[in-house]
Write an enzyme that holds these catalytic residues in place. Structure first.
Site, PDB file in Angstrom:
ATOM      1  N   ASP A  48       0.817  -1.212   0.000  1.00  0.00           N
ATOM      2  CA  ASP A  48       0.000   0.000   0.000  1.00  0.00           C
ATOM      3  C   ASP A  48       0.857   1.272   0.000  1.00  0.00           C
ATOM      4  O   ASP A  48       2.074   1.212   0.182  1.00  0.00           O
ATOM      5  CB  ASP A  48      -0.888   0.012   1.252  1.00  0.00           C
TER       6      ASP A  48
ATOM      7  N   LYS B 125      -3.232   3.887  -3.002  1.00  0.00           N
ATOM      8  CA  LYS B 125      -3.758   5.091  -3.664  1.00  0.00           C
ATOM      9  C   LYS B 125      -2.662   6.140  -3.675  1.00  0.00           C
ATOM     10  O   LYS B 125      -2.143   6.520  -2.639  1.00  0.00           O
ATOM     11  CB  LYS B 125      -4.960   5.635  -2.883  1.00  0.00           C
TER      12      LYS B 125
ATOM     13  N   MET C  62      -7.601   9.203  10.073  1.00  0.00           N
ATOM     14  CA  MET C  62      -8.308   9.651   8.862  1.00  0.00           C
ATOM     15  C   MET C  62      -9.293  10.774   9.191  1.00  0.00           C
ATOM     16  O   MET C  62     -10.387  10.832   8.617  1.00  0.00           O
ATOM     17  CB  MET C  62      -9.056   8.469   8.204  1.00  0.00           C
TER      18      MET C  62
HETATM   19  C1  SAM Z   1      -6.624   3.235   6.535  1.00  0.00           C
HETATM   20  S1  SAM Z   1      -5.940   3.753   8.060  1.00  0.00           S
HETATM   21  C2  SAM Z   1      -4.884   2.391   8.382  1.00  0.00           C
HETATM   22  C3  SAM Z   1      -4.354   2.329   9.787  1.00  0.00           C
HETATM   23  C4  SAM Z   1      -3.374   1.202  10.000  1.00  0.00           C
HETATM   24  N1  SAM Z   1      -3.999  -0.068   9.789  1.00  0.00           N
HETATM   25  C5  SAM Z   1      -2.701   1.244  11.369  1.00  0.00           C
HETATM   26  O1  SAM Z   1      -2.922   0.367  12.194  1.00  0.00           O
HETATM   27  O2  SAM Z   1      -1.900   2.153  11.582  1.00  0.00           O
HETATM   28  C6  SAM Z   1      -4.827   5.009   7.518  1.00  0.00           C
HETATM   29  C7  SAM Z   1      -4.716   6.153   8.523  1.00  0.00           C
HETATM   30  O3  SAM Z   1      -3.867   5.785   9.590  1.00  0.00           O
HETATM   31  C8  SAM Z   1      -3.183   6.926  10.059  1.00  0.00           C
HETATM   32  N2  SAM Z   1      -1.739   6.713   9.876  1.00  0.00           N
HETATM   33  C9  SAM Z   1      -1.136   5.603   9.415  1.00  0.00           C
HETATM   34  N3  SAM Z   1       0.204   5.731   9.442  1.00  0.00           N
HETATM   35  C10 SAM Z   1       0.454   6.959   9.941  1.00  0.00           C
HETATM   36  C11 SAM Z   1       1.641   7.690  10.245  1.00  0.00           C
HETATM   37  N4  SAM Z   1       2.858   7.166  10.034  1.00  0.00           N
HETATM   38  N5  SAM Z   1       1.515   8.931  10.752  1.00  0.00           N
HETATM   39  C12 SAM Z   1       0.309   9.469  10.991  1.00  0.00           C
HETATM   40  N6  SAM Z   1      -0.840   8.831  10.734  1.00  0.00           N
HETATM   41  C13 SAM Z   1      -0.779   7.599  10.229  1.00  0.00           C
HETATM   42  C14 SAM Z   1      -3.681   8.116   9.261  1.00  0.00           C
HETATM   43  O4  SAM Z   1      -4.787   8.666   9.959  1.00  0.00           O
HETATM   44  C15 SAM Z   1      -4.115   7.427   7.987  1.00  0.00           C
HETATM   45  O5  SAM Z   1      -5.042   8.222   7.272  1.00  0.00           O
END
Ligand code: SAM
Length: 253
Positions: free
Chosen positions: A39, A60, A173
């Protein structure tokens, strides 16, 4: 193309961004992959563990073809049948707002054996990496991890409930709905409650904004903060200042 390898899917949580925050189990399995589907939030350095594999980007990204979820499911199964071991690499922990179980269920329904390797979720690790403990004895007794964008593209109704509690509220998100989030906390007269927003946490592109319910929108504009970001709302955000000060004092000694 057909393979003699047994069709298999391993879904691996890649952690929040820093490649060293992949688990050892995840790394070992990645080294055995025939195909890797990854991803947008995956650190490309992780693909170096699988130089033998065909690596396919299915996330995406502006200017790239966007795979729909059913196309990803199909691709997993067809590549498992033709190549053998497919590793599906997803950000954080794939069972936290990651649709991980949908991919496992689809593969199982098509006769592909599956394995799951949990990852370190950004929901916990990103605040921690910024010295924000999400619970603190005597301060918070629980935390909520809530989506800021539901299937219907709306803010989860749980945010209004969480705003009434003393819990630490962690929103993923949520940047597109920040004004609505702020309003919900203002409705509870929590204007002075601290807020932290961390964008691209644990990576070289990390950006941070600290404010209160009252000021955070101005902080976001000033610092140009956007997705992907974690919003942390709660008294625990104050701990950051203390922990950072102690760290700097110790480093200076
Ligand atoms: C579809 S969700 C997936 C979350 C993922 N499964 C997890 O456990 O971290 C994606 C969202 O996770 C958050 N996110 C993931 N990685 C991040 C990072 N390194 N820094 C800040 N936000 C992050 C953001 O809000 C992003 O829009």
């Amino acid at each position: 193309m057909q393979t003699n390898n047994q069709p298999k899917l391993t879904l691996i949580g890649a952690g929040p961004g820093d490649p060293d925050l992949l688990t050892i189990k995840g790394m070992k399995i990645l080294q055995t992959a025939d195909v890797v589907l990854y991803d947008a939030l995956i650190n490309p350095k992780l693909l170096e563990y699988a130089p033998q594999a065909e690596c396919i980007f299915v996330g995406k990204r502006k200017g790239c073809y966007t795979y729909q979820q059913d196309q990803i499911n199909e691709l997993i199964v067809s590549r498992a049948m033709s190549h053998g071991h497919v590793v599906r690499l997803k950000g954080g922990d794939p069972f936290v707002f990651g649709r991980g179980s949908e991919e496992l269920e689809y593969a199982l329904s098509k006769g592909v054996s599956t394995e799951f390797v949990p990852g370190i979720s950004s929901a916990l690790a990103v605040p921690a990496s910024q010295n924000i403990p999400i619970t603190q004895r005597g301060m918070t007794e629980s935390f909520w991890v809530i989506t800021g964008t539901t299937k219907e593209h709306k803010l989860s109704k749980d945010v209004a409930l969480a705003a009434k509690s003393k819990a630490t509220v962690i929103i993923l998100m949520g940047m597109g709905n920040l004004s609505e989030i702020v309003s919900l906390f203002k409705n509870e007269h929590k204007e002075q409650l601290p807020v932290a927003i961390i964008q691209n946490g644990t990576t070289e592109q990390e950006k941070l904004g600290i404010g209160t319910v009252e000021t955070i929108e101005a902080v976001v504009s000033e610092k140009g903060l956007s997705n992907p970001a974690i919003i942390v709302i709660g008294e625990v955000v104050r701990e950051r200042e203390i922990l950072t000060k102690i760290k700097h004092t110790v480093e200076a000694v």
